[in-house]
Design a protein around this motif. Structure first.
Motif, PDB file in Angstrom:
ATOM      1  N   ASP A  25       0.814  -1.223   0.000  1.00  0.00           N
ATOM      2  CA  ASP A  25       0.000   0.000   0.000  1.00  0.00           C
ATOM      3  C   ASP A  25       0.845   1.270   0.000  1.00  0.00           C
ATOM      4  N   GLY A  26       2.145   1.131  -0.247  1.00  0.00           N
ATOM      5  CA  GLY A  26       3.010   2.312  -0.237  1.00  0.00           C
ATOM      6  C   GLY A  26       3.562   2.634   1.136  1.00  0.00           C
ATOM      7  N   SER A  27       3.348   1.742   2.110  1.00  0.00           N
ATOM      8  CA  SER A  27       3.819   1.993   3.479  1.00  0.00           C
ATOM      9  C   SER A  27       5.314   1.727   3.636  1.00  0.00           C
ATOM     10  N   GLY A  28       5.982   1.309   2.557  1.00  0.00           N
ATOM     11  CA  GLY A  28       7.433   1.157   2.580  1.00  0.00           C
ATOM     12  C   GLY A  28       7.905  -0.103   3.258  1.00  0.00           C
ATOM     13  N   GLN A  29       9.108  -0.028   3.817  1.00  0.00           N
ATOM     14  CA  GLN A  29       9.762  -1.188   4.404  1.00  0.00           C
ATOM     15  C   GLN A  29       9.143  -1.555   5.742  1.00  0.00           C
ATOM     16  N   TRP A  30       8.762  -2.838   5.864  1.00  0.00           N
ATOM     17  CA  TRP A  30       8.272  -3.346   7.142  1.00  0.00           C
ATOM     18  C   TRP A  30       9.422  -3.953   7.931  1.00  0.00           C
ATOM     19  N   SER A  35      22.104  -7.011   6.433  1.00  0.00           N
ATOM     20  CA  SER A  35      23.053  -6.656   5.377  1.00  0.00           C
ATOM     21  C   SER A  35      22.394  -6.401   4.025  1.00  0.00           C
ATOM     22  N   ASN A  36      21.070  -6.399   3.993  1.00  0.00           N
ATOM     23  CA  ASN A  36      20.335  -6.262   2.730  1.00  0.00           C
ATOM     24  C   ASN A  36      20.472  -4.842   2.174  1.00  0.00           C
ATOM     25  N   PRO A  37      21.079  -4.688   0.961  1.00  0.00           N
ATOM     26  CA  PRO A  37      21.237  -3.356   0.373  1.00  0.00           C
ATOM     27  C   PRO A  37      19.998  -2.861  -0.377  1.00  0.00           C
ATOM     28  N   GLY A  38      18.965  -3.681  -0.457  1.00  0.00           N
ATOM     29  CA  GLY A  38      17.748  -3.292  -1.178  1.00  0.00           C
ATOM     30  C   GLY A  38      17.031  -2.141  -0.514  1.00  0.00           C
ATOM     31  N   THR A  39      16.301  -1.369  -1.326  1.00  0.00           N
ATOM     32  CA  THR A  39      15.602  -0.192  -0.811  1.00  0.00           C
ATOM     33  C   THR A  39      14.093  -0.285  -1.035  1.00  0.00           C
ATOM     34  N   ALA A  40      13.365   0.516  -0.269  1.00  0.00           N
ATOM     35  CA  ALA A  40      11.918   0.586  -0.436  1.00  0.00           C
ATOM     36  C   ALA A  40      11.563   1.133  -1.814  1.00  0.00           C
ATOM     37  N   MET A  46       9.484  -2.717  -8.090  1.00  0.00           N
ATOM     38  CA  MET A  46       9.261  -4.153  -8.288  1.00  0.00           C
ATOM     39  C   MET A  46       7.774  -4.478  -8.231  1.00  0.00           C
ATOM     40  N   ILE A  47       7.050  -3.868  -7.298  1.00  0.00           N
ATOM     41  CA  ILE A  47       5.607  -4.083  -7.194  1.00  0.00           C
ATOM     42  C   ILE A  47       4.916  -3.638  -8.483  1.00  0.00           C
ATOM     43  N   ALA A  48       5.309  -2.479  -9.013  1.00  0.00           N
ATOM     44  CA  ALA A  48       4.734  -1.995 -10.274  1.00  0.00           C
ATOM     45  C   ALA A  48       5.068  -2.949 -11.423  1.00  0.00           C
ATOM     46  N   HIS A  49       6.308  -3.438 -11.444  1.00  0.00           N
ATOM     47  CA  HIS A  49       6.768  -4.397 -12.462  1.00  0.00           C
ATOM     48  C   HIS A  49       5.924  -5.674 -12.382  1.00  0.00           C
ATOM     49  N   MET A  50       5.660  -6.134 -11.169  1.00  0.00           N
ATOM     50  CA  MET A  50       4.845  -7.333 -10.986  1.00  0.00           C
ATOM     51  C   MET A  50       3.399  -7.071 -11.402  1.00  0.00           C
ATOM     52  N   ASN A  51       2.865  -5.912 -11.016  1.00  0.00           N
ATOM     53  CA  ASN A  51       1.478  -5.588 -11.364  1.00  0.00           C
ATOM     54  C   ASN A  51       1.258  -5.567 -12.866  1.00  0.00           C
ATOM     55  N   SER A  52       2.280  -5.130 -13.615  1.00  0.00           N
ATOM     56  CA  SER A  52       2.167  -5.050 -15.077  1.00  0.00           C
ATOM     57  C   SER A  52       2.619  -6.349 -15.752  1.00  0.00           C
ATOM     58  N   LYS A  53       3.022  -7.327 -14.943  1.00  0.00           N
ATOM     59  CA  LYS A  53       3.555  -8.598 -15.437  1.00  0.00           C
ATOM     60  C   LYS A  53       4.698  -8.357 -16.422  1.00  0.00           C
TER      61      LYS A  53
END
Length: 123
Positions: A25-30, A35-40, A46-53
């Protein structure tokens, strides 16, 4: 329901290199592994990429992964001997990043299993 951090730790404790949970819902990182370098911001893309398949490369933790599978709910990405699995529960995106020390199927099972569990419990 455990703390969100405990779920992130559950993934890395299964031998997966990095893990994270992000709100759909856009609430960002839970939560995410230490050590994870990934960002919100990357997770939002990624969520948008998944939504558009989408089938284009997807970035996470500053690395570009080839999209192997994206059915809108589960995404598999590959980079060399490692890769990424992302799965949606009802309310969050669960991400696991694996390296050459674990098998893709192991990461898929852990991440998708957690997504199913959270969905079954209202998340």
């Amino acid at each position: 329901i455990m703390s969100w951090q405990a779920y992130a730790d559950q993934i890395t404790n299964a031998g997966i290199q990095h893990s994270a949970l992000y709100g759909l819902d856009g609430s960002g990182q839970w939560a995410k592994s230490a050590s994870n370098p990934g960002t919100a911001a990357e997770a939002t893309k990624m969520i948008a990429h998944m939504n558009s398949k989408g089938t284009a490369r997807i970035s996470y933790g500053g690395k570009d992964y080839i999209t192997l599978r994206n059915d809108g709910n589960v995404l598999y990405g590959k980079l060399g001997a490692g890769g990424i699995t992302a799965a949606k529960s009802g309310k969050c995106l669960i991400v696991g990043v694996y390296d050459q020390n674990s098998q893709p199927g192991q990461c898929n099972n852990v991440v998708e299993g957690l997504a199913s569990y959270l969905t079954d419990n209202g998340y």
